[in-house]
Design a protein around this motif. Structure first.
Motif, PDB file in Angstrom:
ATOM      1  N   ASP A 154      49.581  43.933  40.355  1.00  0.00           N
ATOM      2  CA  ASP A 154      49.177  42.913  39.391  1.00  0.00           C
ATOM      3  C   ASP A 154      48.937  43.513  38.004  1.00  0.00           C
ATOM      4  O   ASP A 154      49.777  43.398  37.105  1.00  0.00           O
ATOM      5  CB  ASP A 154      47.915  42.209  39.924  1.00  0.00           C
ATOM      6  N   GLU A 202      44.792  39.693  45.235  1.00  0.00           N
ATOM      7  CA  GLU A 202      45.777  39.153  44.284  1.00  0.00           C
ATOM      8  C   GLU A 202      47.031  38.673  45.036  1.00  0.00           C
ATOM      9  O   GLU A 202      47.690  37.719  44.613  1.00  0.00           O
ATOM     10  CB  GLU A 202      46.166  40.207  43.243  1.00  0.00           C
ATOM     11  N   HIS A 267      40.087  32.780  39.710  1.00  0.00           N
ATOM     12  CA  HIS A 267      39.570  33.758  38.755  1.00  0.00           C
ATOM     13  C   HIS A 267      38.420  33.270  37.885  1.00  0.00           C
ATOM     14  O   HIS A 267      37.707  34.076  37.305  1.00  0.00           O
ATOM     15  CB  HIS A 267      40.702  34.270  37.854  1.00  0.00           C
ATOM     16  N   HIS A 283      37.124  43.956  40.528  1.00  0.00           N
ATOM     17  CA  HIS A 283      37.910  42.749  40.278  1.00  0.00           C
ATOM     18  C   HIS A 283      38.484  42.166  41.574  1.00  0.00           C
ATOM     19  O   HIS A 283      38.367  40.971  41.824  1.00  0.00           O
ATOM     20  CB  HIS A 283      39.015  43.083  39.277  1.00  0.00           C
ATOM     21  N   VAL A 287      37.687  38.572  43.114  1.00  0.00           N
ATOM     22  CA  VAL A 287      38.761  37.579  43.264  1.00  0.00           C
ATOM     23  C   VAL A 287      38.785  37.036  44.699  1.00  0.00           C
ATOM     24  O   VAL A 287      39.039  35.841  44.913  1.00  0.00           O
ATOM     25  CB  VAL A 287      40.135  38.177  42.865  1.00  0.00           C
TER      26      VAL A 287
HETATM   27 ZN   LIG Z   1      43.156  39.257  38.923  1.00  0.00          ZN
END
Ligand SMILES: [Zn+2]
Ligand SMILES: NC(=O)c1ccc[n+]([C@@H]2O[C@H](COP(=O)([O-])OP(=O)(O)OC[C@H]3O[C@@H](n4cnc5c(N)ncnc54)[C@H](O)[C@@H]3O)[C@@H](O)[C@H]2O)c1
Length: 391
Positions: A154, A202, A267, A283, A287
């Motif tokens: 990502d 992700e 998000h 992160h 997520v």
């Molecule tokens: Zn992200």
């Protein structure tokens, strides 16, 4: 004179950058990087390497290995200085002085627009160092070598660079395509479990709104991913990267001028949870929680089935994510969950109307422009009550 004169300007620019996958990019006989750098005896390519400290610590010989690799190709490539170690993690995105010190370094070594800066690191170092690279002479060539699963599938493959100011995520930055991306799977072996798994959320995100077959595959792979199976992870990274690249190329809005940002499913709350936790939550972990919350919300709207929502939560847990994080309990004075502030902040970052993307059904997407905050609070409580049941 009351006349107005108008000229209309159209410039078409095609962005093209290779994304390659390999193992051990700096092994003696490995040439994929040399091909990307494309130096020649007539025009030796000047190169600077910025190396995430997490990578340098996990692979103590890496800087020396990089230096030897370049020394063996000195006829066509010039490493302008030994690899510069850059402290890894979100801290660099929070500190513009550290970003500006990278600008200083590039100017000190007289890099020009034909020089290449290779950044080897996680998403945070890639974002911040990429931002620095984009500023020098209005943009040097950036070759990203993402070193976390999340960066490989990502953060490292797209067109965004930036950092955090004023307490918000990615409040300043630029859109700029990299010169090239090289994903070295062997780097993942150095990661602690939390960062090894981070890219999986992700993959769920993009599968749930774009590719049902991939979603099914992810649910099937979840136990293997939970056991840190490298082959399963490589498959997840490649498919997730393909879907992201396809979206950037064909989604019609690579520089996010519209209000919608489909790839940000889950998000709005994730970004808020990251800042509420003062980045205790990475992160990818944040997520995973964001996806769980919006999945429950989509099921509440009847857009996906309850069974699919349960399967999603179970698969995320099987991968090792914690979905009932204490940051969901933080409340404002009036007892409103603080995470709900993330809705306004998300809208402010994107501009225009609030637009959230949700699965409808799994593998397809639809947008909402209003969120029933009472309903969302219920979903937060549902997630937290799962923790009580499991405890
Ligand atoms: Zn992200
Ligand atoms: N630009 C984009 O499009 C985009 C997209 C998604 C996320 N992001 C950003 O990416 C960041 C998160 O990136 P991340 O998840 O890669 O985390 P990260 O960059 O914070 O890295 C996590 C930790 O792992 C260490 N590390 C990195 N590679 C390692 C390796 N191979 N072995 C051992 N340790 C290693 C780092 O030093 C750091 O301590 C966030 O700032 C997020 O906003 C950007």
């Amino acid at each position: 004179m009351n006349e107005t004169l108008s000229l209309d300007q159209t410039v078409q620019v095609t962005l093209r950058y290779p994304v390659r996958f390999c193992r051990q990019a700096f092994a003696p006989g490995q040439e994929v990087l040399a091909e990307l750098l494309d130096g020649s005896p007539q025009r030796r390519r000047r190169v600077m390497v910025l190396l995430d400290s997490g990578v340098a610590e996990a692979f103590p010989g890496k800087a020396a290995e990089i230096t030897s690799w370049f020394a063996a190709r000195a006829e066509t490539l010039e490493l302008v200085c030994p690899p510069e170690i850059v402290r890894g993690g979100e801290g660099i995105k929070n500190d513009y002085r550290r970003v500006m010190s990278l600008v200083d370094l590039m100017l000190e070594f007289h890099l020009c627009r034909h020089s290449v800066v290779i950044v080897i690191g996680g998403g945070a170092v890639l974002d911040a160092a990429g931002f620095a690279v984009s500023l020098v002479h209005r943009g040097l060539r950036l070759l990203r070598m993402p070193s976390t699963s999340l960066a490989q599938d990502d953060a490292g493959i797209g067109v965004k660079n930036g950092m955090n100011l004023h307490g918000g995520k990615n409040t300043i930055g630029v859109f700029a395509a990299p010169y090239a991306v090289l994903n070295d799977f062997a780097l993942l072996e150095g990661l602690p479990d939390e960062h090894w798994r981070a890219g999986i959320s992700e993959a769920f995100k993009v599968a749930m709104i774009k590719d049902k077959a991939f979603f099914e595959e992810l649910c099937g792979l979840a136990p293997r991913l939970g056991r840190r199976d490298q082959a399963a992870m490589e498959r997840v990274i490649v498919r997730c990267a393909e879907l992201h690249l396809e979206h950037i190329a064909t989604g019609g809005d690579p520089f996010e001028l519209g209000s919608a940002r489909p790839l940000d499913f889950g998000h709005w709350s994730a970004h808020k949870l990251e800042t509420l936790s003062q980045y205790r939550l990475g992160h990818g972990q944040a997520v995973a929680v964001g996806i769980a919350l919006d999945t429950l919300y989509a099921a509440g709207l009847g857009w996906i089935t309850d069974a699919d929502a349960e399967r999603t939560l179970a698969a995320l847990r099987a991968c090792g994510f914690v979905l009932e994080v204490p940051e969901l309990r933080i409340c404002l004075g009036d007892q409103t969950p603080a995470v709900l502030q993330g809705l306004r902040e998300f809208q402010e970052h994107l501009g225009g109307e609030l637009t959230l993307t949700l699965p409808r059904p799994i593998g397809c997407k639809a947008e909402i422009h209003e969120v029933d905050e009472t309903g969302m609070r219920e979903k937060i409580e549902m997630l937290l009550s799962c923790a009580a049941v499991e405890a």
